[in-house]
Design a protein around this motif. Sequence first.
Motif, PDB file in Angstrom:
ATOM      1  N   PRO A  21      48.957   8.842  11.441  1.00  0.00           N
ATOM      2  CA  PRO A  21      50.052   7.909  11.752  1.00  0.00           C
ATOM      3  C   PRO A  21      49.677   6.791  12.716  1.00  0.00           C
ATOM      4  CG  PRO A  21      50.425  10.079  12.716  1.00  0.00           C
ATOM      5  CD  PRO A  21      49.303  10.241  11.759  1.00  0.00           C
ATOM      6  N   VAL A  22      48.892   7.104  13.741  1.00  0.00           N
ATOM      7  CA  VAL A  22      48.551   6.066  14.721  1.00  0.00           C
ATOM      8  C   VAL A  22      47.506   5.122  14.138  1.00  0.00           C
ATOM      9  CG1 VAL A  22      47.795   5.606  17.076  1.00  0.00           C
ATOM     10  CG2 VAL A  22      49.062   7.703  16.575  1.00  0.00           C
ATOM     11  N   PHE A  23      46.469   5.681  13.525  1.00  0.00           N
ATOM     12  CA  PHE A  23      45.465   4.834  12.882  1.00  0.00           C
ATOM     13  C   PHE A  23      46.099   3.976  11.798  1.00  0.00           C
ATOM     14  CE2 PHE A  23      42.827   4.235   9.104  1.00  0.00           C
ATOM     15  CZ  PHE A  23      41.801   3.465   9.623  1.00  0.00           C
ATOM     16  N   ARG A  24      46.978   4.579  11.008  1.00  0.00           N
ATOM     17  CA  ARG A  24      47.592   3.849   9.900  1.00  0.00           C
ATOM     18  C   ARG A  24      48.363   2.632  10.404  1.00  0.00           C
ATOM     19  NH1 ARG A  24      50.630   7.691   8.087  1.00  0.00           N
ATOM     20  NH2 ARG A  24      52.672   6.854   8.622  1.00  0.00           N
ATOM     21  N   GLU A  25      49.135   2.812  11.462  1.00  0.00           N
ATOM     22  CA  GLU A  25      49.913   1.691  12.010  1.00  0.00           C
ATOM     23  C   GLU A  25      49.001   0.571  12.493  1.00  0.00           C
ATOM     24  OE1 GLU A  25      53.157   0.777  15.587  1.00  0.00           O
ATOM     25  OE2 GLU A  25      52.536   2.839  15.145  1.00  0.00           O
ATOM     26  N   ASP A  83      36.812   0.941  12.640  1.00  0.00           N
ATOM     27  CA  ASP A  83      36.097   2.185  12.905  1.00  0.00           C
ATOM     28  C   ASP A  83      36.352   2.646  14.338  1.00  0.00           C
ATOM     29  OD1 ASP A  83      34.130   4.238  12.056  1.00  0.00           O
ATOM     30  OD2 ASP A  83      32.961   3.379  13.678  1.00  0.00           O
ATOM     31  N   GLU A  84      36.407   1.701  15.265  1.00  0.00           N
ATOM     32  CA  GLU A  84      36.683   2.031  16.667  1.00  0.00           C
ATOM     33  C   GLU A  84      38.056   2.668  16.820  1.00  0.00           C
ATOM     34  OE1 GLU A  84      36.111   1.996  20.949  1.00  0.00           O
ATOM     35  OE2 GLU A  84      34.733   1.829  19.269  1.00  0.00           O
ATOM     36  N   TYR A  85      39.022   2.235  16.031  1.00  0.00           N
ATOM     37  CA  TYR A  85      40.354   2.854  16.089  1.00  0.00           C
ATOM     38  C   TYR A  85      40.267   4.361  15.840  1.00  0.00           C
ATOM     39  CZ  TYR A  85      42.652  -1.759  15.728  1.00  0.00           C
ATOM     40  OH  TYR A  85      43.101  -3.039  15.943  1.00  0.00           O
ATOM     41  N   GLN A  86      39.421   4.756  14.905  1.00  0.00           N
ATOM     42  CA  GLN A  86      39.334   6.175  14.573  1.00  0.00           C
ATOM     43  C   GLN A  86      38.783   6.978  15.745  1.00  0.00           C
ATOM     44  OE1 GLN A  86      38.429   6.949  10.235  1.00  0.00           O
ATOM     45  NE2 GLN A  86      37.599   4.874  10.379  1.00  0.00           N
ATOM     46  N   PHE A  87      37.842   6.384  16.476  1.00  0.00           N
ATOM     47  CA  PHE A  87      37.341   7.036  17.685  1.00  0.00           C
ATOM     48  C   PHE A  87      38.435   7.103  18.739  1.00  0.00           C
ATOM     49  CE2 PHE A  87      35.582   6.474  21.965  1.00  0.00           C
ATOM     50  CZ  PHE A  87      34.849   7.638  22.076  1.00  0.00           C
ATOM     51  N   THR A  88      39.131   5.996  18.929  1.00  0.00           N
ATOM     52  CA  THR A  88      40.155   5.927  19.964  1.00  0.00           C
ATOM     53  C   THR A  88      41.280   6.921  19.716  1.00  0.00           C
ATOM     54  OG1 THR A  88      39.696   3.572  20.354  1.00  0.00           O
ATOM     55  CG2 THR A  88      41.836   4.399  21.091  1.00  0.00           C
ATOM     56  N   PHE A  89      41.754   6.988  18.489  1.00  0.00           N
ATOM     57  CA  PHE A  89      42.921   7.805  18.168  1.00  0.00           C
ATOM     58  C   PHE A  89      42.568   9.232  17.772  1.00  0.00           C
ATOM     59  CE2 PHE A  89      44.450   3.473  16.504  1.00  0.00           C
ATOM     60  CZ  PHE A  89      44.804   3.064  17.777  1.00  0.00           C
ATOM     61  N   GLY A  90      41.291   9.494  17.511  1.00  0.00           N
ATOM     62  CA  GLY A  90      40.890  10.836  17.108  1.00  0.00           C
ATOM     63  C   GLY A  90      41.394  11.237  15.738  1.00  0.00           C
ATOM     64  N   GLU A  91      41.663  10.266  14.875  1.00  0.00           N
ATOM     65  CA  GLU A  91      42.136  10.547  13.525  1.00  0.00           C
ATOM     66  C   GLU A  91      41.729   9.399  12.618  1.00  0.00           C
ATOM     67  OE1 GLU A  91      46.412  10.678  13.965  1.00  0.00           O
ATOM     68  OE2 GLU A  91      46.595   8.533  13.548  1.00  0.00           O
ATOM     69  N   GLY A  92      41.641   9.683  11.330  1.00  0.00           N
ATOM     70  CA  GLY A  92      41.316   8.632  10.385  1.00  0.00           C
ATOM     71  C   GLY A  92      40.557   9.176   9.194  1.00  0.00           C
ATOM     72  N   ALA A 118      42.925   6.414   0.365  1.00  0.00           N
ATOM     73  CA  ALA A 118      44.243   5.987   0.824  1.00  0.00           C
ATOM     74  C   ALA A 118      44.489   4.630   0.179  1.00  0.00           C
ATOM     75  CB  ALA A 118      44.314   5.900   2.345  1.00  0.00           C
ATOM     76  N   ALA A 119      45.046   4.652  -1.018  1.00  0.00           N
ATOM     77  CA  ALA A 119      45.186   3.428  -1.807  1.00  0.00           C
ATOM     78  C   ALA A 119      46.185   2.457  -1.203  1.00  0.00           C
ATOM     79  CB  ALA A 119      45.590   3.765  -3.235  1.00  0.00           C
ATOM     80  N   ASP A 120      47.172   2.977  -0.459  1.00  0.00           N
ATOM     81  CA  ASP A 120      48.172   2.114   0.172  1.00  0.00           C
ATOM     82  C   ASP A 120      48.671   2.781   1.447  1.00  0.00           C
ATOM     83  OD1 ASP A 120      50.098   0.336   0.925  1.00  0.00           O
ATOM     84  OD2 ASP A 120      51.287   0.478  -0.909  1.00  0.00           O
ATOM     85  N   LEU A 121      48.169   2.316   2.583  1.00  0.00           N
ATOM     86  CA  LEU A 121      48.574   2.887   3.868  1.00  0.00           C
ATOM     87  C   LEU A 121      50.055   2.683   4.148  1.00  0.00           C
ATOM     88  CD1 LEU A 121      45.554   1.776   6.097  1.00  0.00           C
ATOM     89  CD2 LEU A 121      46.031   4.087   5.257  1.00  0.00           C
ATOM     90  N   ASP A 122      50.658   1.685   3.501  1.00  0.00           N
ATOM     91  CA  ASP A 122      52.066   1.375   3.738  1.00  0.00           C
ATOM     92  C   ASP A 122      52.998   2.080   2.753  1.00  0.00           C
ATOM     93  OD1 ASP A 122      53.844   0.103   5.439  1.00  0.00           O
ATOM     94  OD2 ASP A 122      54.052  -1.657   4.153  1.00  0.00           O
ATOM     95  N   ASP A 123      52.454   2.945   1.940  1.00  0.00           N
ATOM     96  CA  ASP A 123      53.272   3.720   0.996  1.00  0.00           C
ATOM     97  C   ASP A 123      54.148   4.698   1.783  1.00  0.00           C
ATOM     98  OD1 ASP A 123      54.130   5.844  -0.812  1.00  0.00           O
ATOM     99  OD2 ASP A 123      52.701   5.025  -2.246  1.00  0.00           O
ATOM    100  N   PRO A 124      55.453   4.782   1.505  1.00  0.00           N
ATOM    101  CA  PRO A 124      56.326   5.708   2.235  1.00  0.00           C
ATOM    102  C   PRO A 124      55.874   7.160   2.145  1.00  0.00           C
ATOM    103  CG  PRO A 124      57.630   4.147   0.958  1.00  0.00           C
ATOM    104  CD  PRO A 124      56.210   3.955   0.546  1.00  0.00           C
ATOM    105  N   GLY A 125      55.122   7.495   1.114  1.00  0.00           N
ATOM    106  CA  GLY A 125      54.646   8.863   0.967  1.00  0.00           C
ATOM    107  C   GLY A 125      53.342   9.150   1.680  1.00  0.00           C
ATOM    108  N   GLU A 126      52.758   8.132   2.319  1.00  0.00           N
ATOM    109  CA  GLU A 126      51.494   8.309   3.036  1.00  0.00           C
ATOM    110  C   GLU A 126      51.782   8.705   4.480  1.00  0.00           C
ATOM    111  OE1 GLU A 126      48.440   9.259   3.808  1.00  0.00           O
ATOM    112  OE2 GLU A 126      47.751   7.917   2.201  1.00  0.00           O
ATOM    113  N   HIS A 127      51.485   9.956   4.822  1.00  0.00           N
ATOM    114  CA  HIS A 127      51.810  10.457   6.159  1.00  0.00           C
ATOM    115  C   HIS A 127      50.572  10.804   6.987  1.00  0.00           C
ATOM    116  CE1 HIS A 127      55.969  10.582   4.882  1.00  0.00           C
ATOM    117  NE2 HIS A 127      55.672  11.391   3.879  1.00  0.00           N
ATOM    118  N   ARG A 128      49.388  10.592   6.450  1.00  0.00           N
ATOM    119  CA  ARG A 128      48.172  10.911   7.200  1.00  0.00           C
ATOM    120  C   ARG A 128      47.906   9.870   8.290  1.00  0.00           C
ATOM    121  NH1 ARG A 128      44.139  11.214   2.170  1.00  0.00           N
ATOM    122  NH2 ARG A 128      45.479   9.436   1.607  1.00  0.00           N
TER     123      ARG A 128
END
Length: 249
Positions: free
Chosen positions: A102-106, A67-76, A90-100
């Motif tokens: 990017p920083v939080f996802r990584e 949850d803190e990541y979302q505050f830090t990165f301003g996205e999520g 977001a069923a699979d953050l590592d799906d090649p088609g998932e582009h939302r």
Amino acid sequence: MGLSIDAVREELDAAMSAVAPGIAAADELCAACVGLLEVDGAAVSMVYDGATRGTFGSSGAASRRLDEYQFTFGEGPCLDAVALGEVVHAADLDDPGEHRWPVFREAAIEDGVRGVFALPIMVTSVCVGALDLFRAAPGPLRGLHLAGARVAAELASSPLTTLITDLPRELPGEVSDPETWPDMDRIEVYQATGMLIAQLDVDADEALLRLRAHAVSTGQTASQVAWGILEGRLRLERDDHGGAGRGDR
């Protein structure tokens, strides 16, 4: 899940009723979600004016960090759930088609999270936060698990309402202003931002942007960077837009 939706509601409600209202109830709700909804983590976050303002319940340190990541990165996902007023999957953050996100996802993938689901939390007709659910394995949230998550998000409005009611009595000063009380959980970030305004001769938005940029570039959360500034271990320079500042990594 072998339970009926009514049984899920009863168990979630019982978990919250066994402890004091407020944050403790939110923590128990998150812990119960892990046991009932086949997720590995849960968090209740307050969202106000387009940004997360505090983690008011979690099933453990890992969920609080996500949850803190979302505050830090301003996205999520929790920000999107509040903005859209609907469930975000977001069923699979590592799906090649998932582009939302990017920083939080990584960051989430590095923490071993593949599935994330966020549900808006309503107090009367106002969306004030989100229930985030995390899974280590990819896969959708569906059927009774999704229905149970909706019930949990509904019940999460109770501890948030308690916090809204109790803060003016618990904190000194004029905190009844709705633009003030949501910031209390991460007050160290705003204290550090105030120091940067004076040190760097920038406005509040620029100071917070620099603090967050430093957090992203050094692999820390915004709160960790803020404590470094407040304790004198870190000093950002005027030309520092995210690289390591003096006295810290």
